[in-house]
Structures are given as C-alpha cells and as structure tokens.
Design a protein around this motif. Structure first.
Motif, PDB file in Angstrom:
ATOM      1  N   ARG A  17     -28.510  21.792 -41.642  1.00 43.81           N
ATOM      2  CA  ARG A  17     -27.262  21.289 -41.077  1.00 43.81           C
ATOM      3  C   ARG A  17     -26.675  22.287 -40.083  1.00 43.81           C
ATOM      4  O   ARG A  17     -26.227  21.902 -38.992  1.00 43.81           O
ATOM      5  CB  ARG A  17     -26.258  20.992 -42.190  1.00 43.81           C
ATOM      6  CG  ARG A  17     -24.956  20.379 -41.653  1.00 43.81           C
ATOM      7  CD  ARG A  17     -23.958  20.130 -42.764  1.00 43.81           C
ATOM      8  NE  ARG A  17     -24.445  19.158 -43.719  1.00 43.81           N
ATOM      9  CZ  ARG A  17     -24.546  19.370 -45.025  1.00 43.81           C
ATOM     10  NH1 ARG A  17     -24.208  20.537 -45.532  1.00 43.81           N
ATOM     11  NH2 ARG A  17     -24.977  18.417 -45.825  1.00 43.81           N
ATOM     12  N   TRP A  24     -25.982  21.514 -36.144  1.00 43.24           N
ATOM     13  CA  TRP A  24     -24.673  21.726 -35.534  1.00 43.24           C
ATOM     14  C   TRP A  24     -24.765  22.746 -34.398  1.00 43.24           C
ATOM     15  O   TRP A  24     -24.193  22.559 -33.325  1.00 43.24           O
ATOM     16  CB  TRP A  24     -23.680  22.211 -36.578  1.00 43.24           C
ATOM     17  CG  TRP A  24     -23.230  21.160 -37.543  1.00 43.24           C
ATOM     18  CD1 TRP A  24     -23.410  19.804 -37.441  1.00 43.24           C
ATOM     19  CD2 TRP A  24     -22.522  21.389 -38.770  1.00 43.24           C
ATOM     20  NE1 TRP A  24     -22.870  19.171 -38.542  1.00 43.24           N
ATOM     21  CE2 TRP A  24     -22.313  20.106 -39.365  1.00 43.24           C
ATOM     22  CE3 TRP A  24     -22.053  22.520 -39.414  1.00 43.24           C
ATOM     23  CZ2 TRP A  24     -21.655  19.969 -40.576  1.00 43.24           C
ATOM     24  CZ3 TRP A  24     -21.392  22.371 -40.631  1.00 43.24           C
ATOM     25  CH2 TRP A  24     -21.193  21.111 -41.200  1.00 43.24           C
ATOM     26  N   GLU A  28     -26.536  21.392 -31.315  1.00 45.90           N
ATOM     27  CA  GLU A  28     -25.702  20.404 -30.621  1.00 45.90           C
ATOM     28  C   GLU A  28     -24.573  21.087 -29.852  1.00 45.90           C
ATOM     29  O   GLU A  28     -24.248  20.691 -28.725  1.00 45.90           O
ATOM     30  CB  GLU A  28     -25.134  19.410 -31.636  1.00 45.90           C
ATOM     31  CG  GLU A  28     -26.179  18.464 -32.211  1.00 45.90           C
ATOM     32  CD  GLU A  28     -25.630  17.599 -33.330  1.00 45.90           C
ATOM     33  OE1 GLU A  28     -24.444  17.814 -33.718  1.00 45.90           O
ATOM     34  OE2 GLU A  28     -26.359  16.709 -33.820  1.00 45.90           O
ATOM     35  N   ARG A  29     -23.960  22.102 -30.449  1.00 52.72           N
ATOM     36  CA  ARG A  29     -22.875  22.825 -29.772  1.00 52.72           C
ATOM     37  C   ARG A  29     -23.384  23.543 -28.526  1.00 52.72           C
ATOM     38  O   ARG A  29     -22.738  23.516 -27.475  1.00 52.72           O
ATOM     39  CB  ARG A  29     -22.248  23.838 -30.734  1.00 52.72           C
ATOM     40  CG  ARG A  29     -21.364  23.220 -31.788  1.00 52.72           C
ATOM     41  CD  ARG A  29     -20.797  24.245 -32.735  1.00 52.72           C
ATOM     42  NE  ARG A  29     -20.042  25.303 -32.068  1.00 52.72           N
ATOM     43  CZ  ARG A  29     -19.353  26.233 -32.698  1.00 52.72           C
ATOM     44  NH1 ARG A  29     -19.333  26.262 -34.024  1.00 52.72           N
ATOM     45  NH2 ARG A  29     -18.684  27.149 -32.028  1.00 52.72           N
TER      46      ARG A  29
END
Length: 236
Positions: A219, A223, A226-227
């Motif tokens: 996870r 994240w 994606e950031r």
C-alpha cells in the motif's frame, strides 16, 4: 568511468530483483488472505505452515540481496532510487523500523492470549531499546561524514593532487565500512524481531501478521508511486 558503470550495473541489478520481489510479495499476500478465510482442517494446517515457510524464505532472499548490494555500494541503500519519495521518508537506516512490525501485530492479529501480550510487550521494549542504540550510532556516523576533515577534502575535488585523492578515498572507505556495519546491525534487528514475533504467535496469527506486513508495504508503495507520478505531471 569503469567505477560509474559498475555502480550503475549494481543498482540496475538490485532494482530488477526488487521489482520481481514485489510481484512475488503481491502473490504471497493473496495466498495469505485466501488461506486465512479457509475453514480449519488438517489440510489447512499443512498448507498454512508451508506458506509461512515460503514467505519467510521470500524475506530471507530480500535481505540476502540487500547484503550483497551493501558489499558492492552501501551508499545506494541509503538513497534508494527504486523507492518513491514517500517510501524513502519512512525509512530508518535504509529500511523500515522493526518496531513498526510490532504495531502491525497490534492492529492485525486477533485472539492474543495474556502470555502472548506479555511476551510482545517485552519484545517491544527490547526492540525500542536496540533502535535507540542504533539511532545513536547512525547519528555519530552522519556527524563524522559532515566533519571538517572530510568536507575540506571533498570541497577540493576539482583540484585534488594524488595524495589528496588517496586521502578522500580512504575517508570514504572508512565511511563505507561504518555505514555497512550499522546497516548490518539494523537488518539483524529487523530479522530478529520478526523471528521473535513468529515464535510468539500461533500459525494462524502468523498468517495475519505476514498479510498485514505485506499489505502495508504494498500500500505504501502504491501511494508513493502515485504521489510521485502526480508530482511529475504537475511540473510539466
């Protein structure tokens, strides 16, 4: 030039391993979640124990590859380009804190007995004490890296004489050994902590723990990537 090529090859080799390792991590997570939902039976116990052994071997491969990379160029592990900026922000001595594992146990493992609670409490105290010691050692290493003798030589890189080049190489070799030693101790603490958790938990609880650890890592990875992707798009 040869050193730069070797440095790049080592980095690319580990990055390739890590990408494959993450794919296997996802596969193991799916298996862990699936078996946790399977009704109890002798067959489940057999599959569960075999899966635990496979997952622990999977982590062993990761730490083995990390050790090999550290031998080749330990500095890469302290500035890992294969991780997102979010992942790097969570690191402690080139990986996650072992006490993080214990927080995962608190949140994911069900049915702990009073004896297990007591053993885990003791493990938390032991782990945090060792973390504080290693944090102090790492701080001392970082302070020595910023020391005047190394900085003075490093600032002259563009106009170094042969003797000064040798001095800089020697200083960096000392720094490399110091960082390798503290990384080895930190990784040993991570491994020891995980082993003690598994010894305390039952097999079914170990499945919950390993699933939580894999889910957390994947996870955070998602994240972080994606950031970073959004950040690159915003700066175009």
């Amino acid at each position: 030039m040869a050193h730069n090529t070797s440095h790049l090859n080592v980095q690319q080799s580990f990055e390739s391993f890590f990408q494959g390792w993450l794919l296997r991590q996802q596969n193991f997570l799916e298996q862990l979640l699936s078996i946790s939902l399977t009704p109890d039976s002798p067959l489940k116990i057999h599959h569960q124990n075999a899966l635990i052994d496979q997952v622990l071997s999977h982590y062993h491969q990761y730490f083995l590859q990390k050790s090999r990379l550290a031998d080749a160029d330990v500095f890469l592990l302290f500035s890992p380009t294969w991780l997102s900026s979010y992942e790097r922000a969570l690191l402690w001595i080139a990986d996650y804190k072992p006490s993080l594992l214990l927080r995962l146990v608190d949140g994911a493992v069900q049915g702990l007995t009073p004896d297990q609670d007591q053993d885990l409490h003791q493990l938390k105290e032991d782990t945090r004490r060792e973390e504080r010691i290693l944090t102090g050692i790492m701080a001392a290493v970082q302070e020595s890296l910023a020391g005047p003798s190394i900085l003075q030589v490093a600032r002259q890189v563009g106009r170094l004489l042969d003797g000064e080049i040798g001095e800089l190489d020697s200083a960096m070799e000392v720094m490399k050994r110091a960082m390798t030693e503290v990384l080895e101790k930190a990784d040993q603490l991570r491994v020891t902590t995980a082993k003690r958790v598994v010894e305390i938990l039952s097999p079914s609880q170990t499945v919950q723990f390993l699933a939580a650890a894999a889910e957390f890592q994947l996870r955070v990875r998602r994240w972080g990537m994606e950031r970073d992707s959004r950040g690159r798009q915003e700066h175009r």
